[in-house]
Design an enzyme around this catalytic site. Structure first.
Site, PDB file in Angstrom:
ATOM      1  N   HIS A   1       0.851  -1.189   0.000  1.00  0.00           N
ATOM      2  CA  HIS A   1       0.000   0.000   0.000  1.00  0.00           C
ATOM      3  C   HIS A   1       0.884   1.235   0.000  1.00  0.00           C
ATOM      4  O   HIS A   1       1.808   1.348   0.800  1.00  0.00           O
ATOM      5  CB  HIS A   1      -0.917   0.018   1.227  1.00  0.00           C
ATOM      6  CG  HIS A   1      -1.888   1.163   1.199  1.00  0.00           C
ATOM      7  ND1 HIS A   1      -3.040   1.126   0.458  1.00  0.00           N
ATOM      8  CD2 HIS A   1      -1.853   2.370   1.787  1.00  0.00           C
ATOM      9  CE1 HIS A   1      -3.699   2.270   0.603  1.00  0.00           C
ATOM     10  NE2 HIS A   1      -2.985   3.047   1.403  1.00  0.00           N
TER      11      HIS A   1
ATOM     12  N   LEU B   1     -10.576  -3.615   3.659  1.00  0.00           N
ATOM     13  CA  LEU B   1      -9.661  -2.907   2.776  1.00  0.00           C
ATOM     14  C   LEU B   1      -8.524  -2.245   3.544  1.00  0.00           C
ATOM     15  O   LEU B   1      -8.771  -1.432   4.448  1.00  0.00           O
ATOM     16  CB  LEU B   1     -10.433  -1.852   1.971  1.00  0.00           C
ATOM     17  CG  LEU B   1      -9.599  -1.010   1.001  1.00  0.00           C
ATOM     18  CD1 LEU B   1      -8.959  -1.894  -0.058  1.00  0.00           C
ATOM     19  CD2 LEU B   1     -10.460   0.066   0.363  1.00  0.00           C
ATOM     20  N   ASP B   2      -7.292  -2.626   3.170  1.00  0.00           N
ATOM     21  CA  ASP B   2      -6.078  -2.041   3.749  1.00  0.00           C
ATOM     22  C   ASP B   2      -6.015  -2.176   5.265  1.00  0.00           C
ATOM     23  O   ASP B   2      -5.395  -1.362   5.959  1.00  0.00           O
ATOM     24  CB  ASP B   2      -5.952  -0.557   3.369  1.00  0.00           C
ATOM     25  CG  ASP B   2      -5.849  -0.353   1.864  1.00  0.00           C
ATOM     26  OD1 ASP B   2      -5.357  -1.260   1.184  1.00  0.00           O
ATOM     27  OD2 ASP B   2      -6.279   0.715   1.387  1.00  0.00           O
ATOM     28  N   GLU B   3      -6.646  -3.228   5.801  1.00  0.00           N
ATOM     29  CA  GLU B   3      -6.645  -3.443   7.249  1.00  0.00           C
ATOM     30  C   GLU B   3      -5.967  -4.754   7.627  1.00  0.00           C
ATOM     31  O   GLU B   3      -6.001  -5.160   8.783  1.00  0.00           O
ATOM     32  CB  GLU B   3      -8.098  -3.449   7.778  1.00  0.00           C
ATOM     33  CG  GLU B   3      -8.828  -2.124   7.644  1.00  0.00           C
ATOM     34  CD  GLU B   3      -8.385  -1.102   8.676  1.00  0.00           C
ATOM     35  OE1 GLU B   3      -7.601  -1.466   9.573  1.00  0.00           O
ATOM     36  OE2 GLU B   3      -8.798   0.070   8.564  1.00  0.00           O
TER      37      GLU B   3
END
Length: 286
Positions: A193, A228-230
């Protein structure tokens, strides 16, 4: 199954007295020699993590070693595995239109410094075909639209099976995976990311960073989850910037960080240095 020269044991379980001694005694009795060992106790969760590299005596194959360790694993209710340290995991890389992370991975693989076997590159664009084929690897063009997302993801999943990939690397693959595919790939997909998570998620993180006047920008490699993105974070890095840097300059600096961070995460995962600990990771990096 052929004999192995060196193995990597990883496990986690509830912490208890005598645990390390029990593992060491078992392998010492069998004639194994410890070459490297790391351990960590999560005091809050009362959970113990360990990664040990053993030199093997002649004659043992991986199946035999796993069978010999299984009773101990059951006794301590371990989440464990044993790997041949010389066996390189098979990796499929997914990419969209930015090639800096892909190129870094391919270069490290080609020069032998990244202990993986890249079996192909998949993309929803044709931009990275020439780069991929220059490295003499198969390129799989899998275009996607909002209407064809389920079919395209089915192709991605089938491709993973066909090439017998052990895990998937999203090297700036700018598509959000469905919950279904995320669940199938649990613990087997790494994403880079372009931000220092958990801040600045979603689109244009460097523009968000610029608007907030940040002094540090970074990148985050993490396991892919349905959130998401966790996903559990594997590696992060930062670089100092200032008010003189434009969003474009920040993005350029960020791309260099992304390539380094993703390489580290892939290496550590390939070397079985990353153990899941709930929504976190324990990373026994060198």
């Amino acid at each position: 199954m052929s004999a192995v020269k060196e193995i990597v044991l990883t496990f986690s379980c509830q912490d208890s007295k005598g645990l390390v001694a029990a593992v060491a005694t078992l392998f010492a009795t069998l004639g194994f020699n410890i070459r490297e060992s790391s351990q960590f106790e999560d005091v809050e969760r009362n959970r113990f993590f360990m990664r040990t590299v053993f030199e093997c005596p002649d004659g043992y194959n991986l199946g035999q070693i796993r069978s010999l360790f299984k009773p101990l694993g059951e006794q301590y209710k371990m989440d464990w595995n044993i790997f041949d340290s010389q066996s390189k995991p098979r990796v499929l890389i997914a990419v969209s239109q930015w090639g800096h992370c892909l190129n870094a991975l391919l270069n490290s693989w080609k020069n032998g410094s990244l202990p993986i076997d890249i079996v192909g590159v998949a993309s929803n664009h044709n931009v990275m075909r020439d780069l991929t084929e220059w490295y003499e690897l198969p390129f799989h063009y899998l275009p996607i639209t909002a209407d064809t997302k389920p079919q395209q993801e089915a192709q991605v999943w089938q491709l993973l099976q066909d090439v017998q990939a052990d895990f998937l690397v999203l090297a700036r693959y700018m598509q959000i995976l469905s919950d279904d595919l995320c669940h199938k790939l649990n613990g087997r997909a790494i994403n880079i990311h372009h931000s220092f998570l958990p801040g600045f998620k979603g689109a244009k993180p460097y523009h968000q960073a610029y608007d907030r006047g940040v002094k540090l920008i970074g990148a985050t490699a993490h396991f892919v989850t349905a959130d998401l993105d966790e996903g559990p974070i594997i590696e992060q890095a930062v670089e100092r910037v200032s008010h003189v840097n434009s969003p474009e300059e920040m993005a350029e600096i960020g791309r260099d960080i992304e390539a380094v961070v993703l390489n580290r995460a892939v290496r550590w995962h390939a070397e079985h240095r990353v153990l899941l600990n709930g929504n976190k990771t324990v990373v026994f990096s060198r």
